[in-house]
Design an enzyme around this catalytic site. Structure first.
Site, mmCIF file in Angstrom:
data_model
loop_
_atom_site.group_PDB
_atom_site.id
_atom_site.type_symbol
_atom_site.label_atom_id
_atom_site.label_comp_id
_atom_site.label_asym_id
_atom_site.label_seq_id
_atom_site.Cartn_x
_atom_site.Cartn_y
_atom_site.Cartn_z
ATOM 1 C CB CYS A 53 -14.797 -11.507 -46.348
ATOM 2 S SG CYS A 53 -14.528 -12.595 -44.925
ATOM 3 N NE ARG A 87 -13.879 -7.084 -33.953
ATOM 4 C CZ ARG A 87 -14.953 -7.274 -33.200
ATOM 5 N NH1 ARG A 87 -15.100 -8.403 -32.530
ATOM 6 N NH2 ARG A 87 -15.880 -6.342 -33.124
ATOM 7 C CG HIS A 187 -21.155 -5.434 -39.475
ATOM 8 N ND1 HIS A 187 -20.637 -4.272 -39.993
ATOM 9 C CD2 HIS A 187 -20.117 -6.086 -38.909
ATOM 10 C CE1 HIS A 187 -19.334 -4.227 -39.728
ATOM 11 N NE2 HIS A 187 -19.001 -5.313 -39.082
HETATM 12 FE FE1 CFM Z 1 -17.630 -1.132 -35.292
HETATM 13 FE FE2 CFM Z 1 -15.395 -0.472 -36.063
HETATM 14 FE FE3 CFM Z 1 -16.526 -2.802 -36.789
HETATM 15 FE FE4 CFM Z 1 -15.716 -2.373 -34.222
HETATM 16 FE FE5 CFM Z 1 -13.331 -3.599 -34.851
HETATM 17 FE FE6 CFM Z 1 -13.031 -1.671 -36.637
HETATM 18 FE FE7 CFM Z 1 -14.145 -3.955 -37.435
HETATM 19 MO MO1 CFM Z 1 -11.648 -3.818 -36.814
HETATM 20 S S1 CFM Z 1 -15.996 -0.308 -34.096
HETATM 21 S S2 CFM Z 1 -17.468 -3.275 -35.028
HETATM 22 S S3 CFM Z 1 -14.386 -3.471 -32.943
HETATM 23 S S4 CFM Z 1 -16.999 -0.841 -37.344
HETATM 24 S S5 CFM Z 1 -11.708 -2.347 -35.151
HETATM 25 S S6 CFM Z 1 -13.630 0.499 -36.722
HETATM 26 S S7 CFM Z 1 -12.812 -2.726 -38.426
HETATM 27 S S8 CFM Z 1 -13.236 -5.261 -36.116
HETATM 28 S S9 CFM Z 1 -16.105 -4.414 -38.212
HETATM 29 C C1 HCA Z 2 -11.845 -7.705 -39.527
HETATM 30 C C2 HCA Z 2 -11.226 -7.614 -38.156
HETATM 31 C C3 HCA Z 2 -10.328 -6.404 -37.986
HETATM 32 C C4 HCA Z 2 -9.059 -6.533 -38.764
HETATM 33 C C5 HCA Z 2 -8.021 -5.598 -38.246
HETATM 34 C C6 HCA Z 2 -6.871 -5.191 -39.082
HETATM 35 C C7 HCA Z 2 -10.035 -6.307 -36.484
HETATM 36 O O1 HCA Z 2 -12.195 -6.705 -40.130
HETATM 37 O O2 HCA Z 2 -12.009 -8.818 -39.968
HETATM 38 O O3 HCA Z 2 -6.946 -5.136 -40.313
HETATM 39 O O4 HCA Z 2 -5.860 -4.869 -38.468
HETATM 40 O O5 HCA Z 2 -10.307 -5.296 -35.896
HETATM 41 O O6 HCA Z 2 -9.490 -7.274 -35.945
HETATM 42 O O7 HCA Z 2 -11.027 -5.256 -38.384
#
Ligand code: CFM
Ligand code: HCA
Length: 535
Positions: A53, A87, A187
């Protein structure tokens, strides 16, 4: 690819099949035109999506890794708890006494009473309590779904409490979970507030030469520690990382650098764009995932600063690091080459990790993002043709103009144009598709059903995704690596990270553990399930 697509779509009701048909693309970007993909669009109700979300994207992702901005989740306790360190964002205060709120999960813990009568009073009390106990320099308030639904005004509370405590910077985020179709909306909300309320408050630059920021690096599994080590070795000065292992002081003076580099384009391109408009700081995309990509990124930063001594030191550092990497890589390459992987991660890693896997000869046959936009797939050149729908319009697009006093182009228009002509790309990202081979599958917002179908049809040697996918994949007898949390390991960024990753993947894909395990339903077919649209 086409066979997979046809088989999957056949199971959906016609309207959904039509939509998924635009989100499942057989790539042809390597040889010809980059195909168009539908992205950043609502998941159909009933689908078991991989997505999260908007609150997760704002609080968990962009701000979460910050150790000295006190963060209060305004909402039910579950939201705060689940976004607290799951995370694996790490941090390292400079001294034992330095402020670090990361070990705390702070929340207003909304109850039914407050849902009915309003939660602002409880939020104010939480801020009073937090200031009395922790004396923070800054407080961020993060809205969850019910807060928006009952109409609590977190911004009014922030203003009122800031008037009461003038020394504390208090700001709220309208990042209610439903604010967008995924984490991505969060974001954007986070970028906007960090830009308007945090960056630019202090004009003191950090000491050192070749000063730059890294945007979109969150220190998962210690990635930022390794990047800091390498950058230091090259003689560059990293001012602030947004937001892994950084401090509030670094954020507020981040506009004093000469360059912004962008690691995760999806989560933070907005801040890079806005800082360029307001302060004149150019940005370009880098990638520290993969030893070759790391070397390439370091060279690009050195080239930007154009200093002979820096270039020399950077080349020396790369040579020294690469020698260690190569010794490990060569041996592992022999055991892993030709293996096939599938990568389904949030918005960057499904692309970045293709480089790293490629270094040990593992080919990516299918990949996709949970919540990226078309530009992350097709490249930023498609930006003007992206149709803004009602969901995206929900998120404020700030109008940014040059700062009257502090706007100062770090590189002149003429110099920039000259460099661009020589092939130096600023403000650009080519996206994932161009790098993937033709006939590979690119799938946006993959779901549970399609994951199982992919595994059944392609029998990959490795699947990389998140926690919700992990056991589904392993139960099908396929090795699985989490590319969000790194399965309690890492770092995987930079040179040391690459070595860690090669070794880890070698162990995973060359062990027989999952192939030898027999699923219970192999002997008892009554335990198996089937999926599909039967209406
Ligand atoms: Fe960028 Fe990502 Fe994300 Fe990320 Fe992450 Fe991710 Fe995420 Mo999980 S690099 S910031 S550190 S888009 S792993 S692939 S999904 S938390 S919002
Ligand atoms: C998020 C965080 C997440 C979830 C990871 C997962 C992360 O999107 O809220 O589904 O294993 O990197 O911790 O992306």
């Amino acid at each position: 690819g086409e066979v997979f697509k046809a088989e999957v779509l056949e199971k959906y009701p016609p309207k959904l099949a039509k939509k998924r048909g635009r989100q499942i693309v057989v790539n042809e970007a390597a040889g010809g035109e980059v195909p168009e993909i539908l992205a950043n669009s609502r998941t159909a109700p009933g689908i078991l999506t991989m997505r999260g979300c908007s609150y997760a994207g704002c609080k968990g992702v962009v701000l979460g890794p910050t150790r000295d901005v006190l963060q209060i989740t305004h909402g039910p306790i579950g939201c705060g708890f689940y976004s607290w360190l799951t995370r694996r964002n790490q941090t390292k205060p400079h001294t034992a006494e330095a402020v670090n709120f990361m070990p705390y999960a702070m929340s207003t813990d909304l109850q039914e009473d407050e849902i009915i009568f309003g939660g602002e009073k409880k939020l104010k009390a939480a801020i009073d309590e937090a200031i009395a106990l922790f004396h923070p320099k800054a407080i961020g308030i993060f809205s969850t779904c019910p807060v928006g639904l009952i109409g609590d005004d977190v911004h009014a509370v922030a203003r009122e409490m800031e008037a009461k405590y003038p020394d504390v910077n208090i700001f709220g985020f309208s990042c209610e979970g439903y604010k967008g179709v995924s984490q991505s909306a969060g974001h954007h909300v986070a970028n906007n507030k960090v830009f308007t309320d945090v960056v630019g408050l202090d004009d003191t630059p950090k000491q050192g030469k070749f000063r730059f920021n890294i945007l979109g690096e969150y220190n998962i599994g210690g990635d930022a520690f390794e990047i800091e080590r390498i950058v230091g070795k090259c003689g560059m000065t990293l001012h602030s990382t947004f937001s892994g292992n950084s401090t509030y002081e670094e954020f507020i003076s981040a506009h004093t650098v000469d360059l912004n580099t962008v690691m995760c384009h999806r989560s933070i391109n907005y801040l890079a764009e806005m800082m360029e408009k307001k302060y004149g700081i150019p940005w370009f995309k880098i990638n520290f995932i993969g030893a070759d990509s790391t070397a390439k990124s370091l060279r690009k930063i050195a080239e930007f600063f154009g200093d002979g001594e820096l270039t020399k030191r950077t080349e020396e550092a790369i040579a020294e690091e690469m020698e260690k990497v190569e010794a490990v890589r060569k041996e592992i390459y022999e055991r892993c080459k030709g293996k096939k992987a599938m990568l389904f991660v949030g918005g960057s890693r499904a692309h970045h990790y293709q480089d790293l896997l490629g270094e040990i000869g593992i080919e990516t046959i299918a990949a996709g993002y949970e919540f990226a936009h078309r530009d992350d797939y097709e490249g930023r050149k498609v930006l003007p043709s992206i149709v803004v729908d009602a969901d995206s319009r929900n998120i404020e697009e700030l109008t940014v103009t040059a700062d009257e006093k502090r706007y100062q182009p770090r590189i002149s228009e003429a110099e920039k144009a000259k460099r661009e002509k020589e092939g130096f790309a600023f403000s650009d990202y080519d996206g994932m598709m161009k790098q993937m081979k033709d006939k590979t599958l690119v799938i946006d917002d993959l779901n549970h059903y399609e994951t199982e179908k992919l595994i059944e049809m392609y029998k990959p040697d490795l699947v990389c995704a998140g926690i919700k996918e992990k056991y589904v994949v392993q139960k099908q007898g396929v090795p699985m690596k989490q590319l969000h949390s790194y399965d309690y390991q890492g770092p995987y960024a930079g040179f040391e990270g690459a070595i860690n990753f090669y070794k880890e993947i070698d162990r995973i894909v060359n062990s027989n553990a999952f192939r030898l395990a027999k699923a219970p339903w192999a002997d008892s077919p009554e335990l198996s399930a089937s999926y599909g649209y039967t209406g």
